[in-house]
Scaffold this active site. Sequence first.
Site, short mmCIF file in Angstrom:
data_model
loop_
_atom_site.label_atom_id
_atom_site.label_comp_id
_atom_site.label_asym_id
_atom_site.label_seq_id
_atom_site.Cartn_x
_atom_site.Cartn_y
_atom_site.Cartn_z
N ASP A 111 0.84 -1.21 0.00
CA ASP A 111 0.00 0.00 0.00
C ASP A 111 0.87 1.25 0.00
OD1 ASP A 111 -2.48 -1.25 -0.12
OD2 ASP A 111 -2.53 -1.59 2.03
N GLY A 112 2.06 1.16 0.65
CA GLY A 112 3.01 2.28 0.63
C GLY A 112 3.44 2.61 -0.79
#
Length: 268
Positions: A45-46
């Site tokens: 997700d980063g």
Amino acid sequence: MKFGIVSKGDERSNRIQATMKQYLTDFNLEYDETNPDLVISVGGDGTFLEAFHQYIHCLGSTSFIGVHTGHLGFYADWTPEEVEKLIIEIAKTPFQIVEYPLLEVTIRDRDGGEENRFLALNETTIKTAEGSVVFDVEIKGSHFETFRGDGLCISTPSGSTAYNKALGGGIIHPSLEAIQLTEMASINNRVFRTIGSPLILPKHHTCMLKPLGNKRTFLIAIDHFTKNYNNVKSIQCRVAKELVRFARFRPFPFWDRVRDSFVADDDV
Ligand code: NAP
């Protein structure tokens, strides 16, 4: 169709990036790093947050999709084992677009009115390197409370499972156009009093934070970027007019992701 790929940068993600680039080009899709129609994020997700900010200039014409090379992601749902299937889907199938709301943050300067406008996919957080932050919090033009504490987090619905959740905020389905305000360790005593609960604001209800006292330097994070801002007059937060588009080749129910990430695996 033009596509771009953003990799987390580790060996596995880079390998998947190279494979996807090669196969999609073989299918006569054009690799375009500047203005792609589809951005593929390979990582977590980063990495997806990185990809979003890299292509923030073309949100109206770009859709995003994520392959996760770590654990199941909120933004990245395709596994490395499914990459071949995904390549075929991208090459052959017109995809559906699902849109999620974003947060607009406007930071205004006290002296000459310099104004910085940002969009966040997850959230903004406002903290200070030393002591507490002290703000007047206005909602829709009216004074709501004076906040003193470690800081505030204002998140989007899709960011409600990130920092917001760790602060005790509620999880909001991304079909709701709203933002959520959560407190970080507010001071509550006879002098200072805050609501103490997360607040969920609908579209067009603007939240304005106005620093009190001499402390005007704040550490403000927009998703994964943190910067010091001096001489801050106000920080305005509201649901943005812009939306983020996700390319969907199959259903990806939000509540399934919440369950699989935070509750339990059905197989356990
Ligand atoms: P990081 O500190 O390296 O990773 C933060 C974690 O949050 C990672 O596990 C990341 O997933 C996950 N995450 C990101 N967006 C999410 C979402 N929408 N729903 C659920 N989990 C999510 O920082 P980063 O990778 O640069 O990401 C920045 C984000 O970290 C910020 O936007 C903030 O939400 C989050 N954060 C959380 C806390 C906390 O929970 N106490 C504190 C600071 C920051 P991946 O492993 O898949 O990348």
